[in-house]
Write a protein that holds these residues in place. Structure first.
Motif, PDB file in Angstrom:
ATOM      1  N   MET A   1       8.666 -10.279  34.452  1.00 51.76           N
ATOM      2  CA  MET A   1       9.075  -9.077  33.117  1.00 51.76           C
ATOM      3  C   MET A   1       9.049  -7.891  33.676  1.00 51.76           C
ATOM      4  O   MET A   1       8.780  -7.916  34.993  1.00 51.76           O
ATOM      5  N   ASN A   2      10.869  -7.486  33.394  1.00 50.02           N
ATOM      6  CA  ASN A   2      10.766  -6.465  33.677  1.00 50.02           C
ATOM      7  C   ASN A   2      10.741  -4.458  32.737  1.00 50.02           C
ATOM      8  O   ASN A   2      11.120  -4.750  31.571  1.00 50.02           O
ATOM      9  N   ILE A   3       9.964  -3.872  33.124  1.00 53.50           N
ATOM     10  CA  ILE A   3       9.214  -2.880  31.931  1.00 53.50           C
ATOM     11  C   ILE A   3       9.328  -1.713  33.165  1.00 53.50           C
ATOM     12  O   ILE A   3       9.265  -0.997  34.048  1.00 53.50           O
ATOM     13  N   THR A   4      10.227  -0.892  31.948  1.00 53.88           N
ATOM     14  CA  THR A   4      10.160   1.003  32.289  1.00 53.88           C
ATOM     15  C   THR A   4       8.956   1.539  31.944  1.00 53.88           C
ATOM     16  O   THR A   4       8.673   1.630  30.427  1.00 53.88           O
ATOM     17  N   VAL A   5       8.286   2.659  32.420  1.00 49.44           N
ATOM     18  CA  VAL A   5       7.161   3.326  32.371  1.00 49.44           C
ATOM     19  C   VAL A   5       7.434   5.059  31.800  1.00 49.44           C
ATOM     20  O   VAL A   5       7.524   5.330  33.567  1.00 49.44           O
ATOM     21  N   ILE A   6       7.522   4.790  30.385  1.00 49.91           N
ATOM     22  CA  ILE A   6       7.834   6.660  30.178  1.00 49.91           C
ATOM     23  C   ILE A   6       6.888   7.631  30.465  1.00 49.91           C
ATOM     24  O   ILE A   6       6.061   7.325  29.878  1.00 49.91           O
ATOM     25  N   GLY A   7       6.801   8.098  31.161  1.00 52.34           N
ATOM     26  CA  GLY A   7       6.100   9.452  31.474  1.00 52.34           C
ATOM     27  C   GLY A   7       4.485   8.337  32.648  1.00 52.34           C
ATOM     28  O   GLY A   7       3.624   8.853  32.703  1.00 52.34           O
ATOM     29  N   GLY A   8       5.400   7.196  33.809  1.00 50.53           N
ATOM     30  CA  GLY A   8       4.962   6.757  34.840  1.00 50.53           C
ATOM     31  C   GLY A   8       4.157   7.097  35.997  1.00 50.53           C
ATOM     32  O   GLY A   8       3.674   6.756  36.712  1.00 50.53           O
ATOM     33  N   THR A   9       4.399   9.123  35.769  1.00 48.18           N
ATOM     34  CA  THR A   9       3.886   9.424  36.646  1.00 48.18           C
ATOM     35  C   THR A   9       1.844  10.360  36.306  1.00 48.18           C
ATOM     36  O   THR A   9       1.073  10.870  37.485  1.00 48.18           O
ATOM     37  N   GLY A  10       1.615  10.066  35.459  1.00 44.48           N
ATOM     38  CA  GLY A  10       0.826  10.253  33.861  1.00 44.48           C
ATOM     39  C   GLY A  10      -0.304  10.151  34.821  1.00 44.48           C
ATOM     40  O   GLY A  10      -0.871   8.819  35.333  1.00 44.48           O
ATOM     41  N   LEU A  11      -1.515  10.674  33.939  1.00 42.59           N
ATOM     42  CA  LEU A  11      -2.911  10.133  33.553  1.00 42.59           C
ATOM     43  C   LEU A  11      -2.889   8.286  33.738  1.00 42.59           C
ATOM     44  O   LEU A  11      -3.137   7.640  34.086  1.00 42.59           O
ATOM     45  N   ILE A  12      -2.493   8.195  32.314  1.00 46.11           N
ATOM     46  CA  ILE A  12      -2.167   6.690  31.542  1.00 46.11           C
ATOM     47  C   ILE A  12      -0.583   6.277  32.542  1.00 46.11           C
ATOM     48  O   ILE A  12      -1.279   4.947  32.926  1.00 46.11           O
ATOM     49  N   GLY A  13      -0.078   6.755  32.201  1.00 49.91           N
ATOM     50  CA  GLY A  13       1.493   5.811  32.985  1.00 49.91           C
ATOM     51  C   GLY A  13       1.506   5.067  34.818  1.00 49.91           C
ATOM     52  O   GLY A  13       1.273   3.881  34.983  1.00 49.91           O
ATOM     53  N   SER A  14       0.341   6.728  35.888  1.00 50.62           N
ATOM     54  CA  SER A  14       0.238   5.897  36.887  1.00 50.62           C
ATOM     55  C   SER A  14      -0.482   4.892  36.555  1.00 50.62           C
ATOM     56  O   SER A  14      -0.470   4.251  37.774  1.00 50.62           O
ATOM     57  N   GLN A  15      -1.768   4.524  35.692  1.00 49.14           N
ATOM     58  CA  GLN A  15      -2.670   3.482  35.746  1.00 49.14           C
ATOM     59  C   GLN A  15      -1.616   2.709  35.480  1.00 49.14           C
ATOM     60  O   GLN A  15      -2.046   0.939  35.633  1.00 49.14           O
ATOM     61  N   LEU A  16      -1.171   2.441  34.257  1.00 51.34           N
ATOM     62  CA  LEU A  16      -0.542   1.703  33.759  1.00 51.34           C
ATOM     63  C   LEU A  16       0.604   0.603  34.992  1.00 51.34           C
ATOM     64  O   LEU A  16       1.109  -0.509  34.778  1.00 51.34           O
ATOM     65  N   GLY A  50      17.813  -2.477  33.044  1.00 53.36           N
ATOM     66  CA  GLY A  50      17.285  -3.955  33.008  1.00 53.36           C
ATOM     67  C   GLY A  50      16.181  -4.430  32.453  1.00 53.36           C
ATOM     68  O   GLY A  50      15.353  -5.623  31.900  1.00 53.36           O
ATOM     69  N   ALA A  51      15.838  -3.306  31.632  1.00 50.04           N
ATOM     70  CA  ALA A  51      14.345  -3.633  31.176  1.00 50.04           C
ATOM     71  C   ALA A  51      14.100  -4.785  29.586  1.00 50.04           C
ATOM     72  O   ALA A  51      14.909  -4.282  28.874  1.00 50.04           O
ATOM     73  N   ASP A  52      13.702  -4.818  30.425  1.00 54.25           N
ATOM     74  CA  ASP A  52      12.491  -6.125  28.737  1.00 54.25           C
ATOM     75  C   ASP A  52      11.686  -4.473  27.659  1.00 54.25           C
ATOM     76  O   ASP A  52      12.551  -5.056  26.304  1.00 54.25           O
ATOM     77  N   THR A  53      10.442  -4.383  28.454  1.00 56.10           N
ATOM     78  CA  THR A  53      10.079  -3.740  27.558  1.00 56.10           C
ATOM     79  C   THR A  53      10.313  -2.116  27.791  1.00 56.10           C
ATOM     80  O   THR A  53      10.521  -2.176  28.898  1.00 56.10           O
ATOM     81  N   VAL A  54       9.902  -1.162  27.332  1.00 57.99           N
ATOM     82  CA  VAL A  54       9.599   0.134  27.527  1.00 57.99           C
ATOM     83  C   VAL A  54       8.485   0.559  26.774  1.00 57.99           C
ATOM     84  O   VAL A  54       8.383   1.071  25.873  1.00 57.99           O
ATOM     85  N   VAL A  55       7.652   0.872  27.731  1.00 58.12           N
ATOM     86  CA  VAL A  55       5.867   1.672  27.414  1.00 58.12           C
ATOM     87  C   VAL A  55       6.233   2.962  27.661  1.00 58.12           C
ATOM     88  O   VAL A  55       6.505   4.150  28.405  1.00 58.12           O
ATOM     89  N   ASN A  56       6.478   4.486  26.264  1.00 62.94           N
ATOM     90  CA  ASN A  56       6.350   5.498  25.847  1.00 62.94           C
ATOM     91  C   ASN A  56       4.836   5.935  26.305  1.00 62.94           C
ATOM     92  O   ASN A  56       4.727   6.106  25.153  1.00 62.94           O
ATOM     93  N   VAL A  57       4.454   6.840  27.425  1.00 65.06           N
ATOM     94  CA  VAL A  57       3.095   7.357  27.622  1.00 65.06           C
ATOM     95  C   VAL A  57       3.750   8.861  27.775  1.00 65.06           C
ATOM     96  O   VAL A  57       2.557   9.795  27.969  1.00 65.06           O
ATOM     97  N   SER A  58       4.517   9.684  27.212  1.00 68.40           N
ATOM     98  CA  SER A  58       4.762  10.542  27.942  1.00 68.40           C
ATOM     99  C   SER A  58       4.455  11.503  26.848  1.00 68.40           C
ATOM    100  O   SER A  58       3.551  10.938  25.177  1.00 68.40           O
ATOM    101  N   ASN A  59       3.951  13.250  26.801  1.00 66.30           N
ATOM    102  CA  ASN A  59       3.197  13.736  26.051  1.00 66.30           C
ATOM    103  C   ASN A  59       4.032  15.372  25.541  1.00 66.30           C
ATOM    104  O   ASN A  59       4.405  15.688  26.691  1.00 66.30           O
ATOM    105  N   SER A  60       4.251  15.441  24.287  1.00 69.71           N
ATOM    106  CA  SER A  60       4.331  17.086  24.343  1.00 69.71           C
ATOM    107  C   SER A  60       3.841  18.046  25.309  1.00 69.71           C
ATOM    108  O   SER A  60       2.252  18.013  25.723  1.00 69.71           O
ATOM    109  N   PRO A  61       4.784  19.084  26.478  1.00 71.81           N
ATOM    110  CA  PRO A  61       3.388  19.746  26.878  1.00 71.81           C
ATOM    111  C   PRO A  61       3.213  20.574  26.313  1.00 71.81           C
ATOM    112  O   PRO A  61       1.878  21.538  26.720  1.00 71.81           O
TER     113      PRO A  61
END
Length: 246
Positions: A1-16, A50-61
């Motif tokens: 599966m192709n997945i894009t993680v928005i906020g993918g370098t943060g606490l949750i995103g990097s682990q995900l 090409g993403a099938d799924t987007v996971v958004n774990v970004s956060n307000s500053p």
């Protein structure tokens, strides 16, 4: 599966991102540091290609009155870009009880994000988590001095970020819920007691004073931050986690 993680370098995103890649998925980690600006939409089309799924774990500053505008704008940008890209599943991370604490700007903002997702064009899933173990240090710092930490007795059911990440990974790789999944830790504590246990485990000499007016969680009434029936309960206990992080 192709997945894009928005906020993918943060606490949750990097682990995900790591968890999903270990499971064999193709993952794009997107954030401001990778050239994706949710507020302007810059870089979004490429990140979602090409993403099938987007996971958004970004956060307000910020957690203040500016946070609703952040989530209104960024959710709109992400839903529009997802529709252009043919994304079939949008996932966000939210908070257990978020719609029951309207007196908090940030909780109103996250409720708005949920509502926009529900009204959007794409099948969706909302994962609501309780407070993270890893945020306890910040909570202690809000109302502390050199000798005392003031905390209300608000009941909480904290969870490790690793358990939140597993829940997100499971939801992201399954069919859309078109609804909400609550995830929580296995134990419920009054926040003041949780503070005492944390300080004791870390051999911090400060004491905790119960103060029902102290800090952000003083605005929370009843058990709204505690998961209800049907929630997914994680296995990691707070005190076991504390023992590994001393």
């Amino acid at each position: 599966m192709n997945i894009t993680v928005i906020g993918g370098t943060g606490l949750i995103g990097s682990q995900l991102v790591s968890r999903l890649r270990e499971a064999g998925h193709e993952v794009v980690a997107s954030s401001l540091s990778t050239g994706v600006d949710l507020l302007t939409g810059a870089g979004l089309d490429q990140a979602l290609k090409g993403a099938d799924t987007v996971v958004n774990v970004s956060n307000s500053p910020t957690f203040d009155e500016a946070s609703p505008d952040f989530f209104r704008t960024t959710t709109g940008q992400l839903l529009a870009a997802g529709e252009r890209a043919g994304v079939r599943h949008q996932v966000i991370l939210s908070i257990v009880g978020v719609d029951q604490v309207p007196q908090l700007d940030y909780y109103r903002a996250k409720t708005l994000q949920e509502d926009l997702l529900r009204q959007g064009p794409t099948p969706y899933s909302i994962v609501r988590a309780t407070q993270f173990f890893e945020f306890m240090d910040a909570v202690l710092s809000w109302t502390a001095d050199e000798e005392t930490v003031r905390l209300p007795a608000t009941r909480v059911q904290p969870i490790s970020t690793a358990d939140v990440v597993q829940a997100l990974a499971d939801v992201a790789t399954a069919p859309p819920l078109n609804g909400t999944l609550d995830v929580a830790g296995p134990d419920v504590f009054p926040l003041d007691e949780l503070g005492r246990r944390t300080l004791s485990a870390r051999k911090d000499p400060r004491s905790v004073t119960t103060d029902e007016t102290a800090g952000m969680f003083a605005a929370v009434e009843g058990d709204v931050l505690v998961a209800g029936p049907g929630a997914r309960l994680a296995a990691t206990h707070y005190e076991d986690w504390l023992g590994t992080t001393r």
